[in-house]
Design a protein around this motif. Structure first.
Motif, PDB file in Angstrom:
ATOM      1  N   ARG A 122       0.824  -1.101   0.025  1.00  0.00           N
ATOM      2  CA  ARG A 122      -0.090  -0.074   0.019  1.00  0.00           C
ATOM      3  C   ARG A 122       0.993   1.357  -0.077  1.00  0.00           C
ATOM      4  NH1 ARG A 122      -4.092  -1.791   5.184  1.00  0.00           N
ATOM      5  NH2 ARG A 122      -4.140  -3.731   4.589  1.00  0.00           N
ATOM      6  N   SER A 123       0.471   2.376  -0.742  1.00  0.00           N
ATOM      7  CA  SER A 123       1.104   3.472  -0.587  1.00  0.00           C
ATOM      8  C   SER A 123       0.856   4.390   0.884  1.00  0.00           C
ATOM      9  CB  SER A 123       0.383   4.546  -1.670  1.00  0.00           C
ATOM     10  OG  SER A 123       0.642   3.987  -2.702  1.00  0.00           O
ATOM     11  N   VAL A 124       1.912   4.814   1.293  1.00  0.00           N
ATOM     12  CA  VAL A 124       2.060   5.613   2.500  1.00  0.00           C
ATOM     13  C   VAL A 124       1.183   6.513   2.569  1.00  0.00           C
ATOM     14  CG1 VAL A 124       3.207   6.258   4.439  1.00  0.00           C
ATOM     15  CG2 VAL A 124       4.177   4.340   3.417  1.00  0.00           C
ATOM     16  N   ASN A 125       0.250   7.045   3.370  1.00  0.00           N
ATOM     17  CA  ASN A 125      -0.751   8.146   3.205  1.00  0.00           C
ATOM     18  C   ASN A 125      -0.018   9.180   4.016  1.00  0.00           C
ATOM     19  OD1 ASN A 125      -2.968   9.862   2.683  1.00  0.00           O
ATOM     20  ND2 ASN A 125      -4.249   8.835   4.704  1.00  0.00           N
ATOM     21  N   MET A 126       0.613  10.050   3.646  1.00  0.00           N
ATOM     22  CA  MET A 126       1.060  11.085   3.981  1.00  0.00           C
ATOM     23  C   MET A 126       0.906  12.441   3.338  1.00  0.00           C
ATOM     24  SD  MET A 126       5.239  10.987   3.663  1.00  0.00           S
ATOM     25  CE  MET A 126       5.518   9.434   3.880  1.00  0.00           C
ATOM     26  N   SER A 127       0.774  13.513   3.752  1.00  0.00           N
ATOM     27  CA  SER A 127       0.667  14.685   3.256  1.00  0.00           C
ATOM     28  C   SER A 127       1.621  15.262   2.426  1.00  0.00           C
ATOM     29  CB  SER A 127       0.369  16.000   4.001  1.00  0.00           C
ATOM     30  OG  SER A 127       1.502  16.319   4.671  1.00  0.00           O
ATOM     31  N   ARG A 128       1.590  16.162   1.370  1.00  0.00           N
ATOM     32  CA  ARG A 128       2.623  16.360   0.526  1.00  0.00           C
ATOM     33  C   ARG A 128       3.670  17.209   1.189  1.00  0.00           C
ATOM     34  NH1 ARG A 128       2.648  16.729  -5.015  1.00  0.00           N
ATOM     35  NH2 ARG A 128       0.122  16.221  -5.102  1.00  0.00           N
ATOM     36  N   GLU A 129       3.242  17.904   2.116  1.00  0.00           N
ATOM     37  CA  GLU A 129       4.282  18.788   2.735  1.00  0.00           C
ATOM     38  C   GLU A 129       5.073  17.920   3.764  1.00  0.00           C
ATOM     39  OE1 GLU A 129       4.505  22.230   6.274  1.00  0.00           O
ATOM     40  OE2 GLU A 129       2.580  21.359   5.949  1.00  0.00           O
ATOM     41  N   THR A 130       4.460  16.967   4.382  1.00  0.00           N
ATOM     42  CA  THR A 130       5.442  15.969   5.067  1.00  0.00           C
ATOM     43  C   THR A 130       6.337  15.133   4.239  1.00  0.00           C
ATOM     44  OG1 THR A 130       3.634  15.506   6.493  1.00  0.00           O
ATOM     45  CG2 THR A 130       5.231  13.751   6.488  1.00  0.00           C
ATOM     46  N   LEU A 131       5.614  14.710   3.132  1.00  0.00           N
ATOM     47  CA  LEU A 131       6.558  14.026   1.902  1.00  0.00           C
ATOM     48  C   LEU A 131       7.909  14.886   1.542  1.00  0.00           C
ATOM     49  CD1 LEU A 131       7.091  11.826  -0.219  1.00  0.00           C
ATOM     50  CD2 LEU A 131       5.625  13.033  -1.728  1.00  0.00           C
ATOM     51  N   TYR A 132       7.429  16.211   1.359  1.00  0.00           N
ATOM     52  CA  TYR A 132       8.634  17.057   0.856  1.00  0.00           C
ATOM     53  C   TYR A 132       9.665  17.196   1.903  1.00  0.00           C
ATOM     54  CZ  TYR A 132       5.932  18.361  -3.327  1.00  0.00           C
ATOM     55  OH  TYR A 132       5.273  18.306  -4.741  1.00  0.00           O
ATOM     56  N   ASN A 133       9.277  17.441   3.124  1.00  0.00           N
ATOM     57  CA  ASN A 133       9.901  17.620   4.288  1.00  0.00           C
ATOM     58  C   ASN A 133      10.933  16.377   4.529  1.00  0.00           C
ATOM     59  OD1 ASN A 133       9.194  20.181   4.861  1.00  0.00           O
ATOM     60  ND2 ASN A 133       7.599  19.870   6.157  1.00  0.00           N
ATOM     61  N   LEU A 134      10.055  15.044   4.466  1.00  0.00           N
ATOM     62  CA  LEU A 134      10.926  14.061   4.471  1.00  0.00           C
ATOM     63  C   LEU A 134      12.115  13.771   3.654  1.00  0.00           C
ATOM     64  CD1 LEU A 134      11.542  11.186   6.157  1.00  0.00           C
ATOM     65  CD2 LEU A 134       9.446  10.200   4.272  1.00  0.00           C
ATOM     66  N   GLU A 135      11.610  14.283   2.306  1.00  0.00           N
ATOM     67  CA  GLU A 135      12.777  14.111   1.162  1.00  0.00           C
ATOM     68  C   GLU A 135      13.885  14.942   1.541  1.00  0.00           C
ATOM     69  OE1 GLU A 135      11.918  13.202  -3.399  1.00  0.00           O
ATOM     70  OE2 GLU A 135      11.294  15.354  -2.699  1.00  0.00           O
ATOM     71  N   ASP A 136      13.438  16.143   1.933  1.00  0.00           N
ATOM     72  CA  ASP A 136      14.612  17.322   2.056  1.00  0.00           C
ATOM     73  C   ASP A 136      15.612  17.025   3.155  1.00  0.00           C
ATOM     74  OD1 ASP A 136      13.754  18.714   0.042  1.00  0.00           O
ATOM     75  OD2 ASP A 136      12.377  19.996   0.928  1.00  0.00           O
ATOM     76  N   ASN A 137      15.109  16.200   4.225  1.00  0.00           N
ATOM     77  CA  ASN A 137      15.775  16.127   5.478  1.00  0.00           C
ATOM     78  C   ASN A 137      16.396  14.883   5.615  1.00  0.00           C
ATOM     79  OD1 ASN A 137      14.828  18.735   6.179  1.00  0.00           O
ATOM     80  ND2 ASN A 137      13.243  18.156   7.415  1.00  0.00           N
ATOM     81  N   LEU A 138      16.323  13.925   4.730  1.00  0.00           N
ATOM     82  CA  LEU A 138      17.016  12.491   4.746  1.00  0.00           C
ATOM     83  C   LEU A 138      18.392  12.777   4.017  1.00  0.00           C
ATOM     84  CD1 LEU A 138      14.518  10.004   4.100  1.00  0.00           C
ATOM     85  CD2 LEU A 138      15.541  10.240   6.379  1.00  0.00           C
ATOM     86  N   VAL A 139      19.417  12.400   4.586  1.00  0.00           N
ATOM     87  CA  VAL A 139      20.663  12.405   4.020  1.00  0.00           C
ATOM     88  C   VAL A 139      21.627  11.282   4.198  1.00  0.00           C
ATOM     89  CG1 VAL A 139      21.253  15.110   4.184  1.00  0.00           C
ATOM     90  CG2 VAL A 139      21.699  13.701   6.218  1.00  0.00           C
ATOM     91  N   LEU A 140      22.160  10.816   2.807  1.00  0.00           N
ATOM     92  CA  LEU A 140      22.866   9.505   2.881  1.00  0.00           C
ATOM     93  C   LEU A 140      24.310   9.557   2.774  1.00  0.00           C
ATOM     94  CD1 LEU A 140      21.385   6.662   2.657  1.00  0.00           C
ATOM     95  CD2 LEU A 140      21.357   7.074   0.304  1.00  0.00           C
TER      96      LEU A 140
END
Length: 325
Positions: free
Chosen positions: A170-188
């Motif tokens: 299933r797709s994870v049901n998160m808001s667009r803002e949460t998705l963008y913040n998660l993507e921006d704040n993860l570093v590898l």
């Protein structure tokens, strides 16, 4: 010419509960995400009377049974193309053995390419199931189903691994803002250590099959942390997710003495003291990539540059294994 690409992945919670030794008794759960780093397979007709397979070395054979590379050999045999004449080659954005699921991305890309060569449509579910058959059954690798499914489906997915072997994706049901913040704040960050996941996963698998109470309790906690992470994403509580990552890493280290080493521990502690709110080693452990969640990325990046760890920047990838050309 046929060109197929398949995304690599990062695990976001619950990793390790996708092995049959666990889910057949307890059911597994995890969250995982495809990223915009890929494995590519190219294929075209060969006018010589042979199969030509190219990866880190070249193989020229008359029959698929003679191919040394196990995944190439078994995929070609599964799709009954052993008597065909073609050239097939693999490439990747990131080396194998770095904890990003490259083996399964390779397998799904290869299978999709071979189906395309035969002119056969294939769904993401079929592709994932076939990749699991190749790696887990035909090659008897002590791995789980996360990597094959996320490579086939793409996106950010919650996965339930049922006792009967089926997988509920299933797709994870998160808001667009949460998705963008998660993507921006993860570093590898690449640790520089490449390794095979098999040793660590086999240790986990053997202990689980032997009903080791400590291993079962460890995996039960990790599964619950995956479910807690899902709630955090749905509620937009990314600092809660960061805290779960930190707890997850401490529990994950207890699974095996090969999970980490003094250098990785030192780098982890250094990042946590310089802007990271949570983090863990991606994949089975032992090397590969450290992933951190940080809301002060400038500070963290400056600190990590001082110790010469290479950052790999990425975005999430919504598409799974697909035909490029």
């Amino acid at each position: 010419m046929i060109i197929v690409r398949s995304p690599l992945r990062i695990s976001l919670g619950g990793g390790g509960t996708d092995l049959p030794s666990y889910y057949e008794e307890n059911e597994g759960f995890l969250i995982t995400a495809a990223m915009n780093k890929y494995v590519y397979i190219t294929m075209h007709e060969n006018f010589n009377d042979e199969i030509l397979v190219k990866y880190s070395k070249n193989e020229r054979v008359r029959n698929a049974d003679d191919i040394d590379h196990p995944i190439f050999r078994e995929c070609i045999k599964m799709l009954e193309l052993g008597d065909e004449r073609f050239e097939i080659q693999s490439m990747a954005d990131i080396p194998a053995g770095t904890g990003l699921g490259s083996s399964s991305s390779f397998t799904t890309a290869l299978l999709r390419c071979l189906h395309e060569y035969k002119g056969e449509p294939v769904t993401a579910e079929q592709l994932a199931r076939e990749a699991c058959e190749i790696e887990m059954v035909r090659l008897n690798e002590p791995i789980g189903k996360q990597d094959q499914y996320i490579a086939a489906y793409g996106g950010i997915r919650a996965m339930w691994f049922r006792r009967d072997g089926s997988v509920d994706v299933r797709s994870v049901n998160m808001s667009r803002e949460t998705l963008y913040n998660l993507e921006d704040n993860l570093v590898l960050y690449f640790t520089g250590f490449e390794r095979s996941a098999s040793q660590i996963l086999k240790e986990q698998d053997d202990k689980t099959k032997a009903s080791d109470s400590d291993m079962k309790a460890n995996l039960d906690m990790v599964k619950q942390m995956g479910l807690d992470s899902l709630k955090a994403f749905e509620r937009g509580e990314l600092r809660r997710f960061a805290d779960i990552m930190k707890q997850h890493w401490e529990i994950k280290k207890k699974r095996s003495g090969h999970m980490t080493n003094p250098e990785i521990d030192e780098w982890y502690d250094y990042a946590m003291a310089n802007g990271a709110l949570g983090g863990k080693l991606i994949g089975a452990g032992g090397g590969g990539f450290l992933m951190f969640y940080s809301e002060d990325k400038v500070r963290l990046r400056e600190a990590m540059r001082k110790i010469c760890l290479k950052e790999v920047r990425f975005r999430f990838e919504n598409q799974g294994t697909r035909l490029v050309y």
